[in-house]
Design a protein around this motif. Structure first.
Motif, PDB file in Angstrom:
ATOM      1  N   PRO A   1       5.677   5.465  -1.877  1.00  0.00           N
ATOM      2  CA  PRO A   1       4.743   4.638  -2.639  1.00  0.00           C
ATOM      3  C   PRO A   1       5.102   3.154  -2.597  1.00  0.00           C
ATOM      4  CG  PRO A   1       5.565   6.465  -3.963  1.00  0.00           C
ATOM      5  CD  PRO A   1       6.407   6.404  -2.731  1.00  0.00           C
ATOM      6  N   GLY A   2       4.101   2.317  -2.725  1.00  0.00           N
ATOM      7  CA  GLY A   2       4.311   0.873  -2.737  1.00  0.00           C
ATOM      8  C   GLY A   2       3.931   0.251  -4.071  1.00  0.00           C
ATOM      9  N   VAL A   3       3.681  -1.036  -4.056  1.00  0.00           N
ATOM     10  CA  VAL A   3       3.386  -1.774  -5.282  1.00  0.00           C
ATOM     11  C   VAL A   3       2.128  -1.235  -5.969  1.00  0.00           C
ATOM     12  CG1 VAL A   3       2.771  -4.046  -6.196  1.00  0.00           C
ATOM     13  CG2 VAL A   3       4.494  -3.864  -4.415  1.00  0.00           C
ATOM     14  N   LEU A   4       1.146  -0.841  -5.178  1.00  0.00           N
ATOM     15  CA  LEU A   4      -0.094  -0.348  -5.787  1.00  0.00           C
ATOM     16  C   LEU A   4       0.133   0.956  -6.552  1.00  0.00           C
ATOM     17  CD1 LEU A   4      -2.747  -1.148  -3.025  1.00  0.00           C
ATOM     18  CD2 LEU A   4      -2.414  -2.272  -5.235  1.00  0.00           C
TER      19      LEU A   4
ATOM     20  N   ALA B   1       0.817  -1.220   0.000  1.00  0.00           N
ATOM     21  CA  ALA B   1       0.000   0.000   0.000  1.00  0.00           C
ATOM     22  C   ALA B   1       0.848   1.267   0.000  1.00  0.00           C
ATOM     23  CB  ALA B   1      -0.919  -0.005   1.212  1.00  0.00           C
ATOM     24  N   GLY B   2       2.120   1.117   0.404  1.00  0.00           N
ATOM     25  CA  GLY B   2       2.939   2.307   0.595  1.00  0.00           C
ATOM     26  C   GLY B   2       2.901   2.689   2.060  1.00  0.00           C
ATOM     27  N   THR B   3       3.861   3.504   2.479  1.00  0.00           N
ATOM     28  CA  THR B   3       3.942   3.775   3.903  1.00  0.00           C
ATOM     29  C   THR B   3       4.694   5.063   4.181  1.00  0.00           C
ATOM     30  OG1 THR B   3       4.557   2.769   6.001  1.00  0.00           O
ATOM     31  CG2 THR B   3       6.073   2.447   4.183  1.00  0.00           C
ATOM     32  N   LEU B   4       4.988   5.245   5.440  1.00  0.00           N
ATOM     33  CA  LEU B   4       5.740   6.417   5.868  1.00  0.00           C
ATOM     34  C   LEU B   4       7.183   6.290   5.374  1.00  0.00           C
ATOM     35  CD1 LEU B   4       5.504   8.852   7.907  1.00  0.00           C
ATOM     36  CD2 LEU B   4       6.353   7.279   9.629  1.00  0.00           C
ATOM     37  N   ASP B   5       7.701   7.331   4.789  1.00  0.00           N
ATOM     38  CA  ASP B   5       9.088   7.342   4.337  1.00  0.00           C
ATOM     39  C   ASP B   5       9.973   7.631   5.551  1.00  0.00           C
ATOM     40  OD1 ASP B   5      11.580   7.872   3.369  1.00  0.00           O
ATOM     41  OD2 ASP B   5      10.871   8.984   1.611  1.00  0.00           O
ATOM     42  N   ILE B   6      10.489   6.566   6.161  1.00  0.00           N
ATOM     43  CA  ILE B   6      11.206   6.701   7.425  1.00  0.00           C
ATOM     44  C   ILE B   6      12.449   7.571   7.262  1.00  0.00           C
ATOM     45  CG2 ILE B   6      12.479   5.427   9.185  1.00  0.00           C
ATOM     46  CD1 ILE B   6       9.485   5.005   9.251  1.00  0.00           C
ATOM     47  N   GLU B   7      13.155   7.337   6.167  1.00  0.00           N
ATOM     48  CA  GLU B   7      14.393   8.078   5.965  1.00  0.00           C
ATOM     49  C   GLU B   7      14.126   9.579   5.930  1.00  0.00           C
ATOM     50  OE1 GLU B   7      16.557   6.569   2.601  1.00  0.00           O
ATOM     51  OE2 GLU B   7      17.850   8.355   2.632  1.00  0.00           O
TER      52      GLU B   7
ATOM     53  N   LEU C   1      -6.631  -5.214   0.698  1.00  0.00           N
ATOM     54  CA  LEU C   1      -6.061  -4.012   0.080  1.00  0.00           C
ATOM     55  C   LEU C   1      -6.309  -4.016  -1.427  1.00  0.00           C
ATOM     56  CD1 LEU C   1      -2.548  -3.754   1.757  1.00  0.00           C
ATOM     57  CD2 LEU C   1      -4.473  -2.227   2.071  1.00  0.00           C
ATOM     58  N   LEU C   2      -6.080  -5.185  -2.034  1.00  0.00           N
ATOM     59  CA  LEU C   2      -6.264  -5.299  -3.479  1.00  0.00           C
ATOM     60  C   LEU C   2      -7.719  -5.042  -3.855  1.00  0.00           C
ATOM     61  CD1 LEU C   2      -4.362  -8.413  -4.819  1.00  0.00           C
ATOM     62  CD2 LEU C   2      -3.834  -6.004  -5.093  1.00  0.00           C
ATOM     63  N   LEU C   3      -8.621  -5.636  -3.080  1.00  0.00           N
ATOM     64  CA  LEU C   3     -10.049  -5.476  -3.356  1.00  0.00           C
ATOM     65  C   LEU C   3     -10.414  -4.008  -3.361  1.00  0.00           C
ATOM     66  CD1 LEU C   3     -11.732  -8.239  -1.179  1.00  0.00           C
ATOM     67  CD2 LEU C   3     -11.665  -8.067  -3.648  1.00  0.00           C
ATOM     68  N   ASP C   4      -9.923  -3.334  -2.341  1.00  0.00           N
ATOM     69  CA  ASP C   4     -10.239  -1.934  -2.175  1.00  0.00           C
ATOM     70  C   ASP C   4      -9.777  -1.118  -3.378  1.00  0.00           C
ATOM     71  OD1 ASP C   4     -11.694  -0.977  -0.061  1.00  0.00           O
ATOM     72  OD2 ASP C   4     -10.047   0.321   0.603  1.00  0.00           O
ATOM     73  N   SER C   5      -8.535  -1.326  -3.796  1.00  0.00           N
ATOM     74  CA  SER C   5      -8.001  -0.573  -4.928  1.00  0.00           C
ATOM     75  C   SER C   5      -8.671  -0.977  -6.228  1.00  0.00           C
ATOM     76  CB  SER C   5      -6.498  -0.792  -5.053  1.00  0.00           C
ATOM     77  OG  SER C   5      -5.840  -0.168  -3.987  1.00  0.00           O
ATOM     78  N   ALA C   6      -8.847  -2.290  -6.396  1.00  0.00           N
ATOM     79  CA  ALA C   6      -9.444  -2.771  -7.639  1.00  0.00           C
ATOM     80  C   ALA C   6     -10.856  -2.221  -7.784  1.00  0.00           C
ATOM     81  CB  ALA C   6      -9.454  -4.299  -7.671  1.00  0.00           C
ATOM     82  N   ALA C   7     -11.539  -2.079  -6.665  1.00  0.00           N
ATOM     83  CA  ALA C   7     -12.920  -1.626  -6.735  1.00  0.00           C
ATOM     84  C   ALA C   7     -12.999  -0.147  -7.101  1.00  0.00           C
ATOM     85  CB  ALA C   7     -13.621  -1.873  -5.408  1.00  0.00           C
ATOM     86  N   MET C   8     -12.091   0.649  -6.545  1.00  0.00           N
ATOM     87  CA  MET C   8     -12.247   2.088  -6.692  1.00  0.00           C
ATOM     88  C   MET C   8     -11.237   2.743  -7.608  1.00  0.00           C
ATOM     89  SD  MET C   8     -13.274   3.225  -2.928  1.00  0.00           S
ATOM     90  CE  MET C   8     -12.094   2.106  -2.296  1.00  0.00           C
ATOM     91  N   GLY C   9     -10.186   2.013  -7.918  1.00  0.00           N
ATOM     92  CA  GLY C   9      -9.139   2.623  -8.716  1.00  0.00           C
ATOM     93  C   GLY C   9      -8.316   3.620  -7.916  1.00  0.00           C
ATOM     94  N   VAL C  10      -8.506   3.597  -6.600  1.00  0.00           N
ATOM     95  CA  VAL C  10      -7.761   4.501  -5.739  1.00  0.00           C
ATOM     96  C   VAL C  10      -7.220   3.699  -4.571  1.00  0.00           C
ATOM     97  CG1 VAL C  10      -7.877   6.555  -4.291  1.00  0.00           C
ATOM     98  CG2 VAL C  10      -9.331   6.384  -6.299  1.00  0.00           C
ATOM     99  N   ASN C  11      -5.988   3.961  -4.192  1.00  0.00           N
ATOM    100  CA  ASN C  11      -5.434   3.344  -2.999  1.00  0.00           C
ATOM    101  C   ASN C  11      -5.481   4.366  -1.875  1.00  0.00           C
ATOM    102  OD1 ASN C  11      -3.920   1.807  -1.154  1.00  0.00           O
ATOM    103  ND2 ASN C  11      -1.987   2.628  -1.965  1.00  0.00           N
ATOM    104  N   TYR C  12      -6.293   4.080  -0.893  1.00  0.00           N
ATOM    105  CA  TYR C  12      -6.372   4.956   0.270  1.00  0.00           C
ATOM    106  C   TYR C  12      -5.440   4.402   1.330  1.00  0.00           C
ATOM    107  CZ  TYR C  12     -10.637   7.037  -1.568  1.00  0.00           C
ATOM    108  OH  TYR C  12     -11.554   7.688  -2.336  1.00  0.00           O
ATOM    109  N   VAL C  13      -4.504   5.212   1.786  1.00  0.00           N
ATOM    110  CA  VAL C  13      -3.593   4.762   2.826  1.00  0.00           C
ATOM    111  C   VAL C  13      -3.897   5.556   4.083  1.00  0.00           C
ATOM    112  CG1 VAL C  13      -1.194   4.398   3.453  1.00  0.00           C
ATOM    113  CG2 VAL C  13      -1.872   4.381   1.065  1.00  0.00           C
ATOM    114  N   GLU C  14      -4.168   4.834   5.133  1.00  0.00           N
ATOM    115  CA  GLU C  14      -4.413   5.480   6.421  1.00  0.00           C
ATOM    116  C   GLU C  14      -3.626   4.694   7.451  1.00  0.00           C
ATOM    117  OE1 GLU C  14      -5.901   8.184   6.977  1.00  0.00           O
ATOM    118  OE2 GLU C  14      -7.052   8.531   5.155  1.00  0.00           O
TER     119      GLU C  14
END
Lengths: 341, 632
Positions: free
Chosen positions: A129-132, A111-117, A155-168
């Motif tokens: 950003p991640g694979v999605l 899904a992507g995450t916090l850029d720690i660096e 996660l895949l279902l969510d993105s596939a359904a909406m075409g948007v990746n919501y990261v929270e």
């Protein structure tokens, strides 16, 4: 060109699988393909080899999400900002890619995450950003999709359904476009797919090993020829590969002009209700698949024959299965439904 | 965060789905209605409709993804501000970002039950109380939540269902013309959402105006005492626990009247309200209204034909079921004839003669019967299990016990934040000390396998006791069906135990096998215990992470010893004491009838260190009754 890939055009038989994949490239809106079959039936080979015939697409240069500059409604926050403030987005031509989602991927990598660096250096939060994100505008391939962890499937279902990746998560709140052609392969012996995920695949195909001795020999012959000199073999198939790629590109070009007249639509509805399919996803998918099928043929009007040729791909995974029984797609029933419409 | 790439399907362009549309409009018209659930099979436009509510509530819906971590949903510490200020600065979560807009949870059944329950609570109260990581704050919470559930995957528990004010089913039996039109609009929306919006601009504006008007009328709208009584009666008729149903009935009736431009509730408003207020509450499935039935007629006929060809009972692994009511699962009503749930309901009716009473079961895997008197909450088998191998959803963070392996960077930075002013940073932006380290608590949805070990010996044939046993097992099977457990069936009689059904998700198949299970012969209890423990030992080895449970249903009267000449009963008890399968939990259900009860089953339960239930105690409703009468 990646020479470690077996030429797609050189795969023997498996016409349904090839068709399912090609239709999805012509119209990514079809919703992906699920390929089910025993081990060693060229499932993964075919999907990975698709890379050779994937068309070019326009994408915003330097954008981590590869936004389509002609679709501001599907742009990431940065591109959307640029568009709304009137700045021109530099566009580039890039080939569609096959992005693989490994089974072992963790949620944050998907899904992507916090850029720690970035946080440690600057004290500010930033989204990594991640694979999605990579998958946006490309083909997302999950091998052994039935073995994927439940929460990754969510996660895949969510993105596939909406075409948007919501990261929270991890203090990051972010949304970016993630429209991809989802392609999964699986061996049903290892367990079935969750019904929710199953329904998200636009098309599905059951592949079986070829039983004819003649064809099996041909498969082996080609594979050995490829393994002994991949480069030369790829070159030998260059013309076929290029022709196929050109055909797909051309089909994408004419797709917007392809129409599905009412009698064709009526036939579609007759088929889906004849097979007792709930929901409307099957109808929409069959309509799009029939149009893509016409486009691949260079025609601008979908016909009942197109419907007949894609019906099994659309319906086979949506029919209810009896436990411990294989339910084959009933061609005669299809004919009856089409006649009645 | 501006929504990306989502252009909602226009509300006005959604064809059919009258109940679901009505439920959403009611909630938008009457702010006292706060939670709406849309249930239905895949591809029935549940999500499209939920999102379509966004523009009517003043913007896109606020999406709560199923994988969102708890601090993102409810709120937490703002690391950046905390560093600047040198003291914990709280930050609102997603729930507080609604600002008048609707909150949306897609596939709510995939969400952790505990989290979903908390969200429902916050929405109902209209505020989020934050007590985390040294910050204490209170934020307003979005006041409208629209959730969707696909019961084919798994379902919400009756308890959670009841927490939703309104619930509508998305299926409505569209005819051919409808389906063609829906396909056209669906395809247009995928290709060119702007064109579709343009096409329905006028109708969409009409919906907005109607809503506006209804909000003005609502405060003046009255409901007569007589109709209030009707609402209460309807509510009582479905024997809905508690008063949520009654309250929803009144609020929805008022909203429906106002939406129709009236300042007085009519009887038909109450009837319409019942469809969306009561169906999801216990044991009630309204008949589809007459006009819809006509449309469905054709398709139902076809369904009958197919049924006659002999397809019964068995379906896809994970067909749907409702909230766990025996005769008519809530999902069975208005979804039209072509429905797994209805098939099951029908199949169940057929078997009534061979199978005794079926009922809503207590949470028999979650603890003793007394503790589990209400619904199926608590720490049962199906909760998310904490995962130790760094795989799973990142749910929370905690202070590590020893060395932190799976570091939660966000929480670590938040923990370090208040101290940044004091600490020398040595060129780094953030100075982290060991005491700041936090690790991730990850959760995996844990699978659960239940092996039913059923005594099918002749002693249970007496006084039709076997019918009661079958009824109980089927009730437990249905419970498993809702929860997506794997179930297996082993029966013992004559001189051996037989694995009738290896563990499978196809609970329906278990249903059929159980119905056909023959009874008669002696009771090889010892052999059954050995066989079951051997089987589960190898099973749990090949299914790591799976919670395994064996449910032994017997009257405890063994008469076939493993060793010739031994006392079969004593032998069984001794064997039970020696059995130890790692991770396997036992539940013993005593099938002995009333006065004839034999204490062996209870002794077995003790030796197996398992829970003990009398067959009658599994019935949640009856148990709840007896608890209630004991209190009052």
């Amino acid at each position: 060109m990646d020479n470690t890939l077996f030429p797609f055009a050189a795969i023997v038989g498996q016409d349904d699988m090839k068709k399912a994949l090609l239709l999805n490239i012509v119209d990514p809106g079809i919703g992906g393909a699920l390929v089910r079959g025993e081990k060693g039936t060229a499932k993964s080979t075919a999907v990975r080899s698709l890379a050779q015939i994937l068309p070019d697409r326009r994408r915003a240069a330097g954008c981590a999400f590869g936004c389509d500059p002609s679709r501001p409604d599907r742009a990431c926050p940065a591109c959307a900002e640029a568009i709304s403030s009137g700045r021109a987005i530099q566009a580039e031509e890039a080939r569609m890619r096959v992005v693989e989602l490994p089974l072992s991927a963790t949620e944050d990598r998907v899904a992507g995450t916090l850029d720690i660096e970035h946080v440690l250096k600057t004290g500010e939060k930033r989204f990594e950003p991640g694979v999605l994100a990579q998958a946006n505008g490309n083909l997302l391939y999950v091998d052994e999709v039935n073995l994927l962890n439940d929460h990754i499937v969510d996660l895949l279902l969510d993105s596939a359904a909406m075409g948007v990746n919501y990261v929270e998560r991890e203090g990051v709140s972010f949304a970016h476009p993630s429209r991809f052609v989802l392609v999964g392969t699986m061996n049903p012996e290892e367990g079935e797919l969750r019904p929710q995920l199953l329904d998200r695949f636009g098309l599905s195909v059951d592949v079986k090993g070829d039983r004819g001795a003649e064809r099996r020999m041909e498969v082996v012959r080609r594979r050995i020829a490829f393994d002994s000199d991949p480069e030369a073999y790829t070159e030998a198939w260059r013309a076929e590969t290029d022709a196929l790629r050109a055909r797909v590109s051309a089909a994408r070009g004419i797709l917007p002009k392809v129409s599905a007249p009412d009698p064709v639509l009526r036939a579609i509805v007759a088929v889906t209700s004849g097979f007792g399919i709930d929901g409307h996803r099957a109808d929409v998918t069959m309509m799009k698949a029939a149009k893509a099928c016409a486009a691949l043929d260079g025609r601008t009007e979908a016909t009942r024959e197109d419907v007949a040729s894609v019906a099994a791909l659309v319906l086979s995974h949506r029919m209810r299965r009896r436990p411990f029984e294989e339910e084959a797609f009933d061609r005669e029933e299809l004919e009856r439904c089409l006649q009645s419409a | 965060m501006p929504p990306v790439g989502v252009t909602e399907f226009p509300f006005a362009a959604v064809r059919g789905m009258d109940d679901a549309k009505r439920a959403i409009l009611c909630a938008l018209a009457n702010r006292r209605i706060r939670t709406v659930l849309i249930r239905g099979g895949p591809g029935t436009a549940k999500t499209a409709l939920a999102r379509a509510a966004g523009p009517l509530s003043g913007g896109s819906v606020v999406n709560i993804p199923p994988g969102a971590s708890e601090d993102m949903i409810f709120g937490g510490i703002d690391a950046e501000a905390t560093m600047r200020e040198g003291r914990p600065v709280p930050q609102a979560g997603l729930l507080s970002r609604a600002d008048g807009r609707a909150l949306c949870i897609d596939d709510a059944n995939l969400m952790d039950r505990r989290v979903l329950a908390s969200i429902l609570d916050c929405v109902a109260r209209g505020k989020v109380s934050l007590e985390r990581e040294g910050a204490s704050a209170e934020y307003p919470c979005g006041s409208l939540l629209i959730a969707t559930v696909n019961p084919c995957d798994s379902d919400l528990s009756p308890h959670l269902l009841d927490r939703f004010d309104l619930c509508a089913y998305s299926g409505w039996g569209p005819g051919e013309e409808d389906r063609m039109e829906i396909a056209k609009r669906g395809a247009l929306h995928r290709d060119d959402p702007a064109a579709l919006a343009e096409l329905f601009a006028a109708e969409q504006a009409g919906v907005g105006e109607r809503l506006e008007a209804s909000r003005r009328i609502l405060p003046l709208t009255v409901m007569s005492d007589g109709l209030m009584e009707v609402a209460a009666e309807l509510s009582a008729k479905v024997s809905a626990d508690g008063f949520r149903g009654d309250i929803a009935m009144v609020n929805a009736s008022l909203a429906i009247a106002a939406l129709n431009g009236r300042d007085e509730v009519l009887r038909k408003d109450v009837e319409e309200a019942a469809r969306i207020c009561l169906a999801h509450r216990r044991g009630y499935a309204p008949e589809p209204p007459a006009q819809q039935r006509d449309e469905q007629g054709r398709e139902e006929d076809r369904e009958e034909d197919r049924e006659d060809e002999g397809d019964r009972g068995g379906r896809d692994d994970d067909g749907g079921d409702g909230g766990g009511e025996p005769e008519r699962p809530p999902g069975s009503g208005p979804e039209g004839g072509r429905d797994d749930m209805e098939d099951i309901a029908r199949a169940m009716e057929d078997m009534v003669f061979e199978i005794g009473e079926q009922f809503r079961v207590v949470d028999y895997l979650g603890g003793g019967p007394r503790k589990a008197s209400k619904a199926s909450g608590g720490k049962g088998r199906r909760d998310m299990a904490e995962s130790s191998d760094a795989v799973g959803r990142y749910a929370r963070s905690r202070i590590p016990d020893g060395r932190a392996r799976d570091i939660a960077f966000d929480a670590t930075i938040r923990a370090a934040a208040p101290h940044q002013r004091r600490r020398g940073r040595a060129g780094m932006a953030v100075s982290v000390e060991k005491s700041d380290l936090r690790e991730k608590v990850r959760e995996k949805r844990r699978g659960c396998t239940i092996l039913f070990l059923v005594d099918a010996s002749g002693s249970l044939g007496v006084r039709r006791r076997m019918a009661a046993v079958k009824g109980a097992v089927l009730s437990m099977l249905r419970d498993s069906y809702v929860k997506r457990d794997r179930v297996g069936l082993m029966a013992f009689r004559r001189d051996s135990a037989e694995l009738v059904l290896p563990p499978t998700r196809s609970v329906e198949y278990g249903y059929r096998m159980m119905g056909e299970l023959p009874t008669g012969g002696k009771t090889p209890l010892g052999a059954a215990l050995v066989r079951a423990s051997e089987y589960m030992t190898s099973y749990s080895r090949s299914h790591p992470g799976e919670a395994c449970c064996a449910v032994l249903i017997t009257d405890g009267r063994a008469n076939v010893p493993l060793k010739d000449g031994a006392d079969a009963n004593e032998e069984a008890v001794r064997l039970a004491g020696s059995i130890s399968v790692p991770g396997l939990r036992w539940v013993v259900v005593d099938a002995g009838a009333g006065r004839m009860r034999f204490d062996n089953a209870e002794r077995l339960a003790m030796e197996l260190e398992g829970a003990y239930f009398r067959l009658e105690d599994l019935n949640a409703d009856r148990l709840a009754e007896s608890v209630r009468s004991a209190i009052m």
